[in-house]
Motif scaffolding. Structure first.
Motif, PDB file in Angstrom:
ATOM      1  N   ASP A 162       6.389 -50.631 -19.787  1.00 56.94           N
ATOM      2  CA  ASP A 162       5.895 -51.499 -18.712  1.00 56.94           C
ATOM      3  C   ASP A 162       4.453 -51.153 -18.360  1.00 56.94           C
ATOM      4  OD1 ASP A 162       8.239 -52.859 -18.603  1.00 56.94           O
ATOM      5  OD2 ASP A 162       8.864 -52.113 -16.641  1.00 56.94           O
ATOM      6  N   GLU A 184       3.599 -58.337 -12.048  1.00 60.16           N
ATOM      7  CA  GLU A 184       5.068 -58.254 -12.045  1.00 60.16           C
ATOM      8  C   GLU A 184       5.535 -56.898 -12.568  1.00 60.16           C
ATOM      9  OE1 GLU A 184       6.931 -61.418 -14.148  1.00 60.16           O
ATOM     10  OE2 GLU A 184       6.030 -62.995 -12.915  1.00 60.16           O
ATOM     11  N   LEU A 185       4.935 -56.445 -13.655  1.00 60.11           N
ATOM     12  CA  LEU A 185       5.325 -55.153 -14.224  1.00 60.11           C
ATOM     13  C   LEU A 185       4.981 -54.013 -13.273  1.00 60.11           C
ATOM     14  CD1 LEU A 185       4.253 -55.600 -17.957  1.00 60.11           C
ATOM     15  CD2 LEU A 185       6.562 -55.671 -17.007  1.00 60.11           C
ATOM     16  N   GLU A 190       4.680 -54.149 -10.006  1.00 57.39           N
ATOM     17  CA  GLU A 190       5.593 -54.193  -8.853  1.00 57.39           C
ATOM     18  C   GLU A 190       6.940 -53.587  -9.212  1.00 57.39           C
ATOM     19  OE1 GLU A 190       4.983 -54.800  -5.867  1.00 57.39           O
ATOM     20  OE2 GLU A 190       3.436 -56.327  -5.626  1.00 57.39           O
ATOM     21  N   SER A 191       7.408 -53.867 -10.425  1.00 53.30           N
ATOM     22  CA  SER A 191       8.670 -53.287 -10.876  1.00 53.30           C
ATOM     23  C   SER A 191       8.556 -51.770 -10.985  1.00 53.30           C
ATOM     24  CB  SER A 191       9.055 -53.891 -12.229  1.00 53.30           C
ATOM     25  OG  SER A 191      10.216 -53.268 -12.749  1.00 53.30           O
ATOM     26  N   LYS A 231       8.628 -50.194  -7.503  1.00 50.34           N
ATOM     27  CA  LYS A 231       9.969 -50.159  -6.923  1.00 50.34           C
ATOM     28  C   LYS A 231      10.817 -49.056  -7.537  1.00 50.34           C
ATOM     29  CE  LYS A 231      10.147 -55.059  -5.687  1.00 50.34           C
ATOM     30  NZ  LYS A 231      10.747 -56.382  -6.013  1.00 50.34           N
ATOM     31  N   ARG A 232      10.696 -48.880  -8.848  1.00 50.99           N
ATOM     32  CA  ARG A 232      11.504 -47.861  -9.531  1.00 50.99           C
ATOM     33  C   ARG A 232      10.977 -46.461  -9.286  1.00 50.99           C
ATOM     34  NH1 ARG A 232      11.274 -49.668 -15.489  1.00 50.99           N
ATOM     35  NH2 ARG A 232       9.675 -51.095 -14.729  1.00 50.99           N
TER      36      ARG A 232
END
Length: 254
Positions: A198, A217-218, A220-221, A224-225
């Motif tokens: 990512d 998008e990547l 933000e992911s 979050k992780r």
């Protein structure tokens, strides 16, 4: 060909995933303890690679500082020596070649950062050779497709100066479409490198594909992780500011 060493590596994968998660979450004080737990079932050579990877991510968070360069260089060299020795002992073991490629991959990023172009190109050649061997031995080793895809992409879009280096080292050209497909395969089906994929893919989307929306998008992911890593929040703020010209969104991200 299946060997006891290959089974051993697969059996230790959950522990290695926990180590990688700690690295990406910038929980560097926990990495040593996680590696100690992981490197019972997992091979020590894999942990050599992750030790260098942890130091590389510490550098990536503060790339202007050279305080960790000597430590990283020593760890990367140790990982290269140990994984190459493993591949020599077990030439039919796909994971030995995979981790050898991973050892060089950690160092090549550092060499690019420090503008060591020729040395980086040499490491790139070794990455490609090791990962191609891994895939030839085990086409289902999905994580190995990430490094091959990254090479294919950059070899295709490389500027003229880099293409001269590629010619001198007798490296084949690339194919960015196939490279992206292979990286996406590793992201979707791999077991160890999804977070790393990512992060690398967001750079390609941002710099070369002109898709700031997909890059965001990547990121933000990843945030979050891995909420403990300040790099992802900083990258998000930068994309919102420089690429989307949205200072209202960028300020809270910072």
């Amino acid at each position: 060909v299946t060997s006891p060493v290959l089974w051993y590596a697969v059996a230790g994968l959950p522990g290695l995933v926990r180590v990688y998660d700690a690295i990406l979450d910038a929980r560097f004080d926990e990495v040593a303890a996680e590696m100690k737990r992981a490197c019972g079932p997992a091979p020590p050579e894999a942990c050599d690679v992750l030790a260098a990877t942890a130091t590389w991510w510490r550098i990536l968070i503060d790339p202007e500082s050279r305080a960790l360069d000597a430590q990283f260089a020593a760890e990367a060299e140790r990982a290269i020596r140990s994984t190459e020795a493993w591949a020599l002992r077990e030439p039919l073991n796909a994971e030995a070649h995979f981790y050898a490629g991973g050892a060089y991959a950690a160092r090549v990023q550092w060499r690019v950062l420090r503008d060591e172009k020729l040395a980086a190109a040499r490491d790139g050649k070794r990455i490609k050779q090791a990962l191609e061997r891994a895939i030839a031995l085990d086409p289902d080793l999905d994580d190995a497709y990430f490094g091959i895809g990254l090479y294919q992409y950059y070899a295709d879009i490389a500027p003229a100066t880099a293409k001269v280096l590629r010619f001198l080292l007798m490296l084949p050209g690339g194919d960015k479409t196939e490279g992206l497909a292979r990286m996406r395969r590793a992201r979707a089906r791999g077991r160890l490198l999804q977070g790393e994929a990512d992060y690398q893919l967001h750079i390609l989307y941002l710099w070369y594909e002109k898709r700031a929306d997909l890059a965001l998008e990547l990121l933000e992911s990843l945030r979050k992780r891995y909420p403990g890593n300040p790099l992802f929040a900083a990258e998000i703020a930068g994309v919102q500011d420089r690429y989307q010209h949205d200072i209202t969104a960028s300020l809270p991200s910072w």
